[in-house]
Design a protein around this motif. Structure first.
Motif, short mmCIF file in Angstrom:
data_model
loop_
_atom_site.label_atom_id
_atom_site.label_comp_id
_atom_site.label_asym_id
_atom_site.label_seq_id
_atom_site.Cartn_x
_atom_site.Cartn_y
_atom_site.Cartn_z
N PRO A 65 -34.18 4.49 -33.15
CA PRO A 65 -34.65 4.25 -34.52
C PRO A 65 -33.52 4.48 -35.52
O PRO A 65 -32.70 5.39 -35.35
N ALA A 66 -33.46 3.64 -36.49
CA ALA A 66 -32.40 3.73 -37.50
C ALA A 66 -32.62 4.96 -38.37
O ALA A 66 -33.75 5.26 -38.78
N ALA A 67 -31.56 5.68 -38.61
CA ALA A 67 -31.64 6.85 -39.48
C ALA A 67 -31.85 6.36 -40.91
O ALA A 67 -31.27 5.36 -41.32
N PRO A 68 -32.68 7.06 -41.65
CA PRO A 68 -32.91 6.63 -43.04
C PRO A 68 -31.63 6.80 -43.86
O PRO A 68 -30.84 7.70 -43.62
N SER A 69 -31.45 5.91 -44.81
CA SER A 69 -30.28 6.00 -45.68
C SER A 69 -30.44 7.21 -46.59
O SER A 69 -31.51 7.80 -46.71
N ILE A 70 -29.35 7.56 -47.25
CA ILE A 70 -29.39 8.71 -48.17
C ILE A 70 -30.39 8.45 -49.29
O ILE A 70 -31.16 9.34 -49.68
N GLU A 76 -37.73 10.25 -50.35
CA GLU A 76 -38.76 10.98 -49.60
C GLU A 76 -38.85 12.42 -50.08
O GLU A 76 -39.94 12.98 -50.25
N LEU A 77 -37.70 13.04 -50.32
CA LEU A 77 -37.70 14.42 -50.82
C LEU A 77 -38.35 14.51 -52.20
O LEU A 77 -39.11 15.44 -52.48
N SER A 78 -38.07 13.54 -53.07
CA SER A 78 -38.69 13.54 -54.40
C SER A 78 -40.19 13.38 -54.29
O SER A 78 -40.95 14.03 -55.02
N ARG A 79 -40.64 12.53 -53.36
CA ARG A 79 -42.08 12.35 -53.17
C ARG A 79 -42.72 13.63 -52.66
O ARG A 79 -43.79 14.03 -53.14
N THR A 87 -40.99 23.24 -52.35
CA THR A 87 -40.69 23.94 -53.60
C THR A 87 -39.38 23.43 -54.19
O THR A 87 -38.67 22.63 -53.56
N ASP A 88 -39.04 23.95 -55.39
CA ASP A 88 -37.79 23.57 -56.05
C ASP A 88 -36.58 23.98 -55.20
O ASP A 88 -35.62 23.22 -55.07
N GLU A 89 -36.65 25.20 -54.63
CA GLU A 89 -35.54 25.66 -53.80
C GLU A 89 -35.39 24.80 -52.54
O GLU A 89 -34.28 24.44 -52.14
N GLU A 90 -36.51 24.47 -51.91
CA GLU A 90 -36.47 23.62 -50.71
C GLU A 90 -35.92 22.23 -51.05
O GLU A 90 -35.16 21.66 -50.28
N LEU A 91 -36.31 21.71 -52.21
CA LEU A 91 -35.81 20.41 -52.64
C LEU A 91 -34.31 20.46 -52.83
O LEU A 91 -33.58 19.58 -52.36
N ALA A 92 -33.81 21.51 -53.51
CA ALA A 92 -32.37 21.62 -53.76
C ALA A 92 -31.61 21.75 -52.43
O ALA A 92 -30.58 21.09 -52.23
N GLN A 93 -32.13 22.55 -51.52
CA GLN A 93 -31.47 22.74 -50.23
C GLN A 93 -31.47 21.43 -49.42
O GLN A 93 -30.46 21.05 -48.84
N ALA A 94 -32.60 20.75 -49.39
CA ALA A 94 -32.72 19.50 -48.62
C ALA A 94 -31.85 18.40 -49.23
O ALA A 94 -31.27 17.60 -48.50
N ARG A 95 -31.74 18.38 -50.57
CA ARG A 95 -30.88 17.39 -51.22
C ARG A 95 -29.41 17.63 -50.86
O ARG A 95 -28.68 16.69 -50.56
N GLN A 97 -28.31 19.06 -48.12
CA GLN A 97 -28.14 18.68 -46.72
C GLN A 97 -28.09 17.15 -46.58
O GLN A 97 -27.26 16.63 -45.82
N ALA A 98 -28.94 16.45 -47.30
CA ALA A 98 -28.96 14.98 -47.22
C ALA A 98 -27.66 14.41 -47.76
O ALA A 98 -27.10 13.46 -47.19
N LEU A 99 -27.16 14.97 -48.85
CA LEU A 99 -25.92 14.47 -49.44
C LEU A 99 -24.69 14.81 -48.61
O LEU A 99 -23.69 14.09 -48.65
N SER A 100 -24.77 15.89 -47.84
CA SER A 100 -23.64 16.26 -46.99
C SER A 100 -23.67 15.53 -45.65
O SER A 100 -22.75 15.65 -44.85
#
Length: 102
Positions: A65-70, A76-79, A87-95, A97-100
């Motif tokens: 399966p193709a990995a989702p693009s950034i 998906e994280l915003s949704r 939470t806000d902290e989880e969103l910041a951490q996941a963003r 990780q996604a950007l890295s």
């Protein structure tokens, strides 16, 4: 008059049919030996060729399966954040990780 022809044709058929059957069996053996040797040369177990090829196909990148693009991952994280699932902290951490790229 037709009775001498019947045994003649019968004798010919009686000899040709077994020769035809032997030729078919010989051809089948010839093909099986060639397939066996080709599988061995290709590094595949000749008695499990179909299974090995299926496993190789399933493990290949073409069927992965193709990995989702950034962009898709961030959307998906915003949704998830807007629906209150993270939470806000989880969103910041996941963003981060996604950007890295993790």
């Amino acid at each position: 008059m037709s009775s001498p022809l019947v045994p003649g044709w019968f004798d010919v058929l009686f000899m040709l049919v077994p020769l035809f059957i032997i030729a078919i069996i010989g051809f089948g053996v010839f093909v099986a030996v060639r397939n066996y040797r080709a599988a061995k040369r290709g590094g595949v177990d000749p008695f499990a060729v179909d299974t090995e090829l299926k496993v190789r196909a399933m493990d290949s990148a073409a069927l992965a399966p193709a990995a989702p693009s950034i962009e898709e991952r961030l959307a998906e994280l915003s949704r998830l954040h807007s629906s209150g699932l993270i939470t806000d902290e989880e969103l910041a951490q996941a963003r981060m990780q996604a950007l890295s790229g993790r």
